[in-house]
Write a protein that holds these residues in place. Sequence first.
Motif, mmCIF file in Angstrom:
data_model
loop_
_atom_site.group_PDB
_atom_site.id
_atom_site.type_symbol
_atom_site.label_atom_id
_atom_site.label_comp_id
_atom_site.label_asym_id
_atom_site.label_seq_id
_atom_site.Cartn_x
_atom_site.Cartn_y
_atom_site.Cartn_z
ATOM 1 N N GLU A 356 0.834 -1.211 0.000
ATOM 2 C CA GLU A 356 0.000 0.000 0.000
ATOM 3 C C GLU A 356 0.862 1.251 0.000
ATOM 4 N N ASP A 357 2.076 1.219 0.499
ATOM 5 C CA ASP A 357 2.928 2.398 0.576
ATOM 6 C C ASP A 357 3.583 2.620 -0.785
ATOM 7 N N GLN A 358 3.027 3.573 -1.589
ATOM 8 C CA GLN A 358 3.513 3.814 -2.940
ATOM 9 C C GLN A 358 4.888 4.469 -2.942
ATOM 10 N N SER A 359 5.105 5.394 -2.016
ATOM 11 C CA SER A 359 6.401 6.068 -1.989
ATOM 12 C C SER A 359 7.538 5.092 -1.675
ATOM 13 N N PHE A 360 7.278 4.139 -0.780
ATOM 14 C CA PHE A 360 8.300 3.140 -0.436
ATOM 15 C C PHE A 360 8.627 2.247 -1.623
ATOM 16 N N LEU A 361 7.563 1.806 -2.347
ATOM 17 C CA LEU A 361 7.787 0.973 -3.521
ATOM 18 C C LEU A 361 8.554 1.728 -4.593
ATOM 19 N N ASP A 372 12.586 0.840 -14.561
ATOM 20 C CA ASP A 372 11.959 2.163 -14.691
ATOM 21 C C ASP A 372 10.609 2.124 -14.000
ATOM 22 N N PRO A 373 10.398 2.895 -12.917
ATOM 23 C CA PRO A 373 9.088 2.868 -12.228
ATOM 24 C C PRO A 373 7.936 3.372 -13.097
ATOM 25 N N ASN A 374 8.247 4.178 -14.098
ATOM 26 C CA ASN A 374 7.194 4.723 -14.965
ATOM 27 C C ASN A 374 6.832 3.798 -16.116
ATOM 28 N N ASP A 375 7.461 2.664 -16.161
ATOM 29 C CA ASP A 375 7.152 1.702 -17.235
ATOM 30 C C ASP A 375 5.737 1.193 -17.056
ATOM 31 N N PRO A 376 4.919 1.182 -18.135
ATOM 32 C CA PRO A 376 3.507 0.716 -18.019
ATOM 33 C C PRO A 376 3.402 -0.704 -17.482
ATOM 34 N N SER A 377 4.327 -1.579 -17.866
ATOM 35 C CA SER A 377 4.250 -2.984 -17.400
ATOM 36 C C SER A 377 4.484 -3.070 -15.902
ATOM 37 N N VAL A 378 5.392 -2.239 -15.383
ATOM 38 C CA VAL A 378 5.662 -2.253 -13.949
ATOM 39 C C VAL A 378 4.466 -1.720 -13.185
ATOM 40 N N LYS A 379 3.838 -0.650 -13.735
ATOM 41 C CA LYS A 379 2.653 -0.091 -13.079
ATOM 42 C C LYS A 379 1.525 -1.099 -13.062
ATOM 43 N N ASP A 380 1.300 -1.803 -14.167
ATOM 44 C CA ASP A 380 0.228 -2.816 -14.210
ATOM 45 C C ASP A 380 0.483 -3.907 -13.172
ATOM 46 N N LEU A 381 1.758 -4.333 -13.007
ATOM 47 C CA LEU A 381 2.087 -5.382 -12.040
ATOM 48 C C LEU A 381 1.794 -4.917 -10.628
ATOM 49 N N LEU A 382 2.134 -3.708 -10.310
ATOM 50 C CA LEU A 382 1.885 -3.194 -8.964
ATOM 51 C C LEU A 382 0.402 -3.077 -8.697
ATOM 52 N N ALA A 383 -0.344 -2.670 -9.694
ATOM 53 C CA ALA A 383 -1.797 -2.535 -9.525
ATOM 54 C C ALA A 383 -2.439 -3.881 -9.282
ATOM 55 N N SER A 384 -1.981 -4.887 -10.023
ATOM 56 C CA SER A 384 -2.555 -6.235 -9.810
ATOM 57 C C SER A 384 -2.248 -6.753 -8.422
ATOM 58 N N GLN A 390 -6.148 -6.439 -1.526
ATOM 59 C CA GLN A 390 -7.452 -5.959 -1.044
ATOM 60 C C GLN A 390 -8.461 -7.096 -1.013
ATOM 61 N N THR A 391 -8.387 -7.976 -1.984
ATOM 62 C CA THR A 391 -9.328 -9.108 -2.020
ATOM 63 C C THR A 391 -9.106 -10.028 -0.825
ATOM 64 N N GLU A 392 -7.847 -10.300 -0.504
ATOM 65 C CA GLU A 392 -7.541 -11.192 0.643
ATOM 66 C C GLU A 392 -8.002 -10.553 1.945
ATOM 67 N N GLU A 393 -7.901 -9.208 2.029
ATOM 68 C CA GLU A 393 -8.351 -8.549 3.254
ATOM 69 C C GLU A 393 -9.851 -8.687 3.434
ATOM 70 N N LYS A 394 -10.603 -8.539 2.337
ATOM 71 C CA LYS A 394 -12.046 -8.695 2.428
ATOM 72 C C LYS A 394 -12.412 -10.102 2.842
ATOM 73 N N LYS A 395 -11.699 -11.096 2.347
ATOM 74 C CA LYS A 395 -12.005 -12.484 2.717
ATOM 75 C C LYS A 395 -11.716 -12.717 4.198
ATOM 76 N N ASN A 396 -10.660 -12.133 4.664
ATOM 77 C CA ASN A 396 -10.337 -12.312 6.070
ATOM 78 C C ASN A 396 -11.349 -11.653 6.983
ATOM 79 N N GLU A 397 -11.894 -10.482 6.492
ATOM 80 C CA GLU A 397 -12.907 -9.809 7.305
ATOM 81 C C GLU A 397 -14.190 -10.620 7.328
ATOM 82 N N ASP A 398 -14.531 -11.271 6.205
ATOM 83 C CA ASP A 398 -15.737 -12.053 6.144
ATOM 84 C C ASP A 398 -15.623 -13.353 6.921
ATOM 85 N N ASN A 399 -14.416 -13.858 7.172
ATOM 86 C CA ASN A 399 -14.219 -15.142 7.858
ATOM 87 C C ASN A 399 -14.464 -14.962 9.362
ATOM 88 N N PRO A 400 -15.446 -15.702 9.924
ATOM 89 C CA PRO A 400 -15.744 -15.516 11.339
ATOM 90 C C PRO A 400 -14.607 -15.957 12.263
#
Length: 406
Positions: A356-361, A372-384, A390-400
Amino acid sequence: MVLEATMICIDNSEWMRNGDYSPTRFQAQADAVNLICGAKTQSNPENTVGLLTMAGKGPRVLVTPTSDLGKILACMHGLQIGGEMNLTSGIQIAQLALKHRQNKNQQQRIIVLVGSPVKYDKKTLETIGKKLKKNSVSLDVVDFGEADDEKSEKLEALVAAVNNNGSSHIVHVPPGPSALSDVLISTPIFTGDGDGGSGFAAAAAAAAAGGVSGFDFGVDPNIDPELALALRVSMEEERARQEAAAKKAAEDASKQERGGEPSSSHDTAMAEPVSRSAPAANDKKNDLMDDDTTLLQQALAMSMDDAKSGGVAVTDTDMSDATADDTELALALQMSVQDSAKDSSSQTDMSNKVLEDQSFLSSILNSLPGVDPNDPSVKDLLASLQGKTQTEEKKNEDNPENKEEK
């Protein structure tokens, strides 16, 4: 025992180089002189013996009458051979040496060994013989070398003139296979007139015959009674030991013959229980090994990491078995599982915070060479990656279960 002072006259003329007596005449004469000296000194401790040579530049006294056998035998070494024998001068000098003996109670005797021709006539020799008889001197003559009738007659006339009641002797030793000393052993020249020297003569004769004698163990009891007794006692002890060993061996053999069958049946009866008990012991041992193996497998299964979940997977069955076996073990396993779960969740939270910390990455990517941090492929990888987090966090919140843990 006869008490005597003896002078031995040795022939060391050129004739002593001949080899008709083994190895030479002179060496055969030396061996005979050694034996005679030993016999005289052994027959009586107070006997004395002296040596004199009759050839060379003239008669020469090697040693005056003495009881030291070592000194007498040492004079025989290094004698020179040469010249002609002077029989009359040798006998007269020997008589003079005996006249000056220390013990006047000793009887006087001269032993002459003649191995070369005699140049004096019979009348001269008879005159010398009569003079010796007048002075109570006995004479023994050993005639060896060539068989010469004239020489034998002269020497026999000399001995006859000296002889007084059989006190003087003459011995003719022709050349042959027998050694000169072996022939003299059985003569009165070696043994003496009385019993003196007879024991030494018997021992010397046994040694000359190769150690064969009429005495037990080859030892004359008259010479060495202590050695003869010790040998006899040792032989009796050895004979008794051998008899006892043979008797014991016979008894053992008879016992084995009598008790052979019962012992064999007893051994068979003893072997059967042992053979029957062996499989039972093996089965019990195998059961114990199986139990140990099972417990080891359970412990390994509880401690193994589940590669899929990243934590420790412990089944209910394993927990129940462990609880049934040991309550403390079950509690320890449960605590270890909770600790591992907390560690895994904390590691997951840390990874999510990093993504989540963009400046650190951005700083990390800039430090990497060739990235190159501005490379489109690198940005797509970070976004994925952020989307998965975020998906794993939602699953953990839903797990009783996670809620309960929190």
